[in-house]
Design a protein around this motif. Structure first.
Motif, PDB file in Angstrom:
ATOM      1  N   LEU A 174       0.801  -1.223   0.000  1.00  0.00           N
ATOM      2  CA  LEU A 174       0.000   0.000   0.000  1.00  0.00           C
ATOM      3  C   LEU A 174       0.834   1.273   0.000  1.00  0.00           C
ATOM      4  O   LEU A 174       0.321   2.361  -0.214  1.00  0.00           O
ATOM      5  CB  LEU A 174      -0.945  -0.002   1.208  1.00  0.00           C
ATOM      6  N   ARG A 175       2.111   1.142   0.233  1.00  0.00           N
ATOM      7  CA  ARG A 175       2.985   2.309   0.280  1.00  0.00           C
ATOM      8  C   ARG A 175       3.069   3.019  -1.072  1.00  0.00           C
ATOM      9  O   ARG A 175       3.282   4.222  -1.140  1.00  0.00           O
ATOM     10  CB  ARG A 175       4.378   1.867   0.712  1.00  0.00           C
ATOM     11  N   PHE A 176       2.899   2.271  -2.160  1.00  0.00           N
ATOM     12  CA  PHE A 176       3.088   2.858  -3.487  1.00  0.00           C
ATOM     13  C   PHE A 176       1.794   3.179  -4.218  1.00  0.00           C
ATOM     14  O   PHE A 176       1.765   4.089  -5.024  1.00  0.00           O
ATOM     15  CB  PHE A 176       3.949   1.938  -4.357  1.00  0.00           C
ATOM     16  N   GLU A 177       0.752   2.395  -3.964  1.00  0.00           N
ATOM     17  CA  GLU A 177      -0.501   2.674  -4.665  1.00  0.00           C
ATOM     18  C   GLU A 177      -1.658   2.044  -3.899  1.00  0.00           C
ATOM     19  O   GLU A 177      -1.508   1.003  -3.259  1.00  0.00           O
ATOM     20  CB  GLU A 177      -0.458   2.122  -6.086  1.00  0.00           C
ATOM     21  N   PRO A 178      -2.817   2.690  -3.942  1.00  0.00           N
ATOM     22  CA  PRO A 178      -3.990   2.110  -3.295  1.00  0.00           C
ATOM     23  C   PRO A 178      -4.331   0.759  -3.930  1.00  0.00           C
ATOM     24  O   PRO A 178      -4.141   0.568  -5.136  1.00  0.00           O
ATOM     25  CB  PRO A 178      -5.098   3.131  -3.570  1.00  0.00           C
ATOM     26  N   SER A 179      -4.791  -0.166  -3.112  1.00  0.00           N
ATOM     27  CA  SER A 179      -5.116  -1.507  -3.602  1.00  0.00           C
ATOM     28  C   SER A 179      -6.337  -2.041  -2.883  1.00  0.00           C
ATOM     29  O   SER A 179      -6.632  -1.670  -1.751  1.00  0.00           O
ATOM     30  CB  SER A 179      -3.941  -2.467  -3.356  1.00  0.00           C
ATOM     31  N   THR A 180      -7.031  -2.946  -3.566  1.00  0.00           N
ATOM     32  CA  THR A 180      -8.177  -3.632  -2.974  1.00  0.00           C
ATOM     33  C   THR A 180      -7.673  -4.862  -2.209  1.00  0.00           C
ATOM     34  O   THR A 180      -6.524  -5.271  -2.355  1.00  0.00           O
ATOM     35  CB  THR A 180      -9.155  -4.098  -4.062  1.00  0.00           C
ATOM     36  N   ILE A 181      -8.566  -5.456  -1.435  1.00  0.00           N
ATOM     37  CA  ILE A 181      -8.225  -6.687  -0.707  1.00  0.00           C
ATOM     38  C   ILE A 181      -7.768  -7.758  -1.697  1.00  0.00           C
ATOM     39  O   ILE A 181      -6.776  -8.451  -1.445  1.00  0.00           O
ATOM     40  CB  ILE A 181      -9.454  -7.203   0.079  1.00  0.00           C
ATOM     41  N   THR A 182      -8.458  -7.894  -2.816  1.00  0.00           N
ATOM     42  CA  THR A 182      -8.094  -8.896  -3.823  1.00  0.00           C
ATOM     43  C   THR A 182      -6.696  -8.629  -4.377  1.00  0.00           C
ATOM     44  O   THR A 182      -5.885  -9.545  -4.506  1.00  0.00           O
ATOM     45  CB  THR A 182      -9.130  -8.910  -4.971  1.00  0.00           C
ATOM     46  N   GLN A 183      -6.397  -7.388  -4.692  1.00  0.00           N
ATOM     47  CA  GLN A 183      -5.073  -7.042  -5.216  1.00  0.00           C
ATOM     48  C   GLN A 183      -3.982  -7.305  -4.180  1.00  0.00           C
ATOM     49  O   GLN A 183      -2.910  -7.816  -4.510  1.00  0.00           O
ATOM     50  CB  GLN A 183      -5.047  -5.575  -5.653  1.00  0.00           C
TER      51      GLN A 183
END
Length: 177
Positions: A33-42
Motif C-alpha cells: 500500500l505504500r506505493f498505490e492504493p489496492s483492494t483486498i483482492t489485489q
C-alpha cells in the motif's frame, strides 16, 4: 481522498498500533500500500495470501489507523474499497535498550524470504568515525532514500532497502566511564 493528500508522518503510539505493525504479514500489506492504493483482492494476489486472510489483516490495520480507505467504486453491485497508508511514513517508538527492533526484524525476514538466485547487496561495515561524521552519514543515507523514493514507480518490481546506523554497545566505552 487521494494519496497525494496523505500526511507526511504517522506516529505509532498505542499498543494496538504497535501490535498491528509488528506482524510480518501486515508489514507486507503495508509495503504493497505504500506505493498505490489496492483492494483486498489485489493485496492478496500481491503477497500470496488468501483473500479472507488479507481481509482480516487489512481490518486490523484499518482499526489501528495505519491504513485507510482512499476511494471506492461499485463493481457488479459490490462496493470495492481501495486502501492506502494513513501517511507517507510511519514513525515507530524507540524499542529501548535490548528491545526488539520491528523494522530490522521485518527487513531480515524479507531478506530471508527473497529469492536466493536474485540479486542482493548485503553488507555490514564497522566504522570508527566522529560524532559529526556519524550525523553526516545519517543525513546522507536519509537523503539517498528520499531521492530514490521520488523515483519509485508502482509498475516496477519491489525493492527493499534497510539500513541501521548505530553505536553498538562497546566494552571499551563502558570501561572508560
Amino acid at each position: 481522498m487521494s494519496t497525494d493528500d496523505l500526511p507526511e508522518t504517522f506516529h505509532v503510539t498505542t499498543d494496538e498500533q504497535l501490535r498491528a505493525v509488528s506482524n510480518l504479514t501486515r508489514h507486507r500489506i503495508m509495503a504493497v500500500l505504500r506505493f498505490e492504493p489496492s483492494t483486498i483482492t489485489q493485496i492478496a494476489e500481491r503477497i500470496g495470501l488468501a483473500k479472507g486472510s488479507s481481509s482480516y489483516h487489512v481490518r486490523l490495520l484499518e482499526r489501528a489507523g495505519l491504513i485507510k480507505v482512499v476511494r471506492t467504486r461499485k463493481v457488479r453491485g459490490v462496493t470495492e474499497r481501495y486502501y492506502a497508508m494513513a501517511a507517507r511514513t510511519l514513525h515507530l517508538p524507540d524499542p529501548g535498550e535490548g528491545g526488539p527492533d520491528v523494522v530490522m526484524r521485518h527487513a531480515i525476514a524479507d531478506l530471508e524470504a527473497s529469492p536466493a538466485d536474485g540479486e542482493r547487496h548485503v553488507r555490514q561495515a564497522h566504522l570508527r568515525i566522529t560524532d559529526e561524521q556519524f550525523a553526516e552519514l545519517g543525513e546522507r543515507l536519509h537523503a539517498l532514500v528520499a531521492e530514490y523514493r521520488e523515483l519509485s514507480d508502482p509498475a516496477l518490481p519491489d525493492t527493499t532497502l534497510a539500513f541501521a546506523l548505530f553505536h553498538p554497545r562497546s566494552k571499551y566505552k563502558e570501561e572508560t566511564k
